[in-house]
Motif scaffolding. Structure first.
Motif, mmCIF file in Angstrom:
data_model
loop_
_atom_site.group_PDB
_atom_site.id
_atom_site.type_symbol
_atom_site.label_atom_id
_atom_site.label_comp_id
_atom_site.label_asym_id
_atom_site.label_seq_id
_atom_site.Cartn_x
_atom_site.Cartn_y
_atom_site.Cartn_z
ATOM 1 N N SER A 70 0.844 -1.198 0.000
ATOM 2 C CA SER A 70 0.000 0.000 0.000
ATOM 3 C C SER A 70 0.874 1.241 0.000
ATOM 4 O O SER A 70 2.096 1.168 0.208
ATOM 5 N N SER A 71 0.248 2.397 -0.213
ATOM 6 C CA SER A 71 1.000 3.656 -0.149
ATOM 7 C C SER A 71 1.498 3.903 1.265
ATOM 8 O O SER A 71 2.563 4.514 1.466
ATOM 9 N N GLN A 72 0.753 3.412 2.253
ATOM 10 C CA GLN A 72 1.181 3.567 3.649
ATOM 11 C C GLN A 72 2.456 2.765 3.919
ATOM 12 O O GLN A 72 3.367 3.235 4.610
ATOM 13 N N ALA A 73 2.541 1.557 3.335
ATOM 14 C CA ALA A 73 3.746 0.732 3.499
ATOM 15 C C ALA A 73 4.944 1.398 2.851
ATOM 16 O O ALA A 73 6.053 1.403 3.410
ATOM 17 N N GLY A 100 5.246 4.649 2.383
ATOM 18 C CA GLY A 100 5.533 5.828 3.203
ATOM 19 C C GLY A 100 6.355 5.485 4.433
ATOM 20 O O GLY A 100 7.298 6.206 4.788
ATOM 21 N N LYS A 101 6.020 4.379 5.086
ATOM 22 C CA LYS A 101 6.775 3.949 6.269
ATOM 23 C C LYS A 101 8.213 3.602 5.915
ATOM 24 O O LYS A 101 9.150 3.938 6.640
ATOM 25 N N ALA A 102 8.392 2.923 4.781
ATOM 26 C CA ALA A 102 9.740 2.540 4.359
ATOM 27 C C ALA A 102 10.577 3.765 4.010
ATOM 28 O O ALA A 102 11.761 3.834 4.354
ATOM 29 N N LYS A 133 10.219 6.811 5.212
ATOM 30 C CA LYS A 133 10.506 7.537 6.445
ATOM 31 C C LYS A 133 11.590 6.822 7.242
ATOM 32 O O LYS A 133 12.504 7.450 7.790
ATOM 33 N N ARG A 134 11.494 5.488 7.286
ATOM 34 C CA ARG A 134 12.453 4.699 8.071
ATOM 35 C C ARG A 134 13.859 4.741 7.447
ATOM 36 O O ARG A 134 14.847 4.933 8.151
ATOM 37 N N GLU A 135 13.956 4.578 6.133
ATOM 38 C CA GLU A 135 15.260 4.449 5.478
ATOM 39 C C GLU A 135 15.854 5.786 5.044
ATOM 40 O O GLU A 135 17.080 5.947 5.031
ATOM 41 N N THR A 188 9.238 11.978 3.039
ATOM 42 C CA THR A 188 7.953 11.486 2.548
ATOM 43 C C THR A 188 7.981 11.406 1.017
ATOM 44 O O THR A 188 8.879 11.965 0.365
#
Length: 299
Positions: free
Chosen positions: A106-109, A111-113, A115-117, A121
């Protein structure tokens, strides 16, 4: 007639796989091909190992020993590379479409990746494709490069890239009409005919933002009478390099400029960086051979 020199392969996977025995190399090539060609299928690294006739246990151990990262991390890094490429080059897709194309659920997945790496955004990366400088882009992309001993593996390979100081007479080209000077879009539009093309970028523009850089792409295989852009004669520090990713491309150009300093050469700031397309592989996992040329001022 003298054969043209073979390009230098600035592809981490090629360099690393050379160390393997032939039977294992073929299986790893198959696994890497699956990873690169089928990101949108969301295959796990375990599924990829099985499809490559390698047990997941042995694949994880051998891959980690060879690549200095787990297959899961490599696959995640590859997905992010593809997503950042599409976002930065303003692909006409929604963030959800880009996420699905790159193998995120998903776009949320996605987005999380991001932000994390990378600490950014998707919207920020899209903006960077317009407002950031080359140096800012390099800093971002290097976070997604292949891990090396000290620098990224792409940077380490680029240090061994052969260069040559070449005198060129006056050259020219006929500008082609483009809505976007992104090489990927040029390759999609021109296909194999891209080998007729070269790009010229004023050295004085190199440190500007992408929207301010005046790169011109044109056909150099035309009669002199059709030239509407001329490159003045002079010395150029040159390399022929095969790259299969934006990170490899960036490392090659960065290393070429570093080589001018190492060899105590003076870049002609009134000249242009030349990028000639020598060859192009249009397959899903193919790359491009560039002749990169930096103008040198002889004192």
């Amino acid at each position: 007639m003298t054969e043209p020199p073979s390009p230098f392969y600035l592809v981490p996977e090629v360099a690393l796989l050379e160390q393997l025995p032939e039977h294992l190399r073929k299986r790893f090539i198959h696994a890497l091909t699956l990873m690169h060609k089928h990101l949108d299928d969301q295959l796990s690294w375990e599924q990829i190992a099985t499809k490559s006739a390698i047990s997941p246990y042995h694949f994880h151990r051998q891959f980690t020993d060879l690549f200095h990262e787990t297959p899961g991390h490599y696959l995640g890094r590859l997905r992010l590379q593809r997503a950042v490429n599409l976002l930065m080059k303003n692909a006409p897709w929604t963030i959800t479409e880009i996420a699905q194309h790159c193998g995120f659920s998903s776009s949320q997945a996605l987005g999380k990746a991001l932000k994390r790496e990378l600490g950014v955004t998707a919207k920020q990366i899209r903006k960077m494709g317009i407002t950031s400088t080359a140096n800012e882009t390099v800093a971002l992309m290097n976070k997604l490069a292949h891990p090396g001993e000290g620098n990224t593996l792409e940077q380490e390979l680029a240090q061994a890239m052969p260069t040559e100081l070449v005198w060129y007479p006056q050259r020219g080209m006929k500008k082609i009409a483009l809505d976007d000077r992104n090489w990927d879009k040029v390759f999609n539009a021109y296909g194999e005919k891209a080998v007729r093309l070269m790009g010229i970028t004023p050295i004085k523009d190199i440190e500007k933002s992408w929207e301010e850089i005046e790169t011109v792409i044109g056909d150099w295989q035309v009669d002199n009478e059709e030239y509407d852009n001329v490159i003045q004669e002079g010395y150029f520090l040159c390399c022929d390099v095969y790259v299969a990713s934006d990170i490899g491309y960036i490392a090659a150009i960065e290393s070429l400029f570093q080589r001018t300093e190492q060899e105590q050469l003076f870049v002609d700031v009134t000249g242009v960086l030349v990028e000639m397309i020598r060859d192009i592989d249009l397959s899903d996992t193919g790359g491009v051979t560039f002749s990169l040329q930096i103008p040198i001022k002889v004192k």
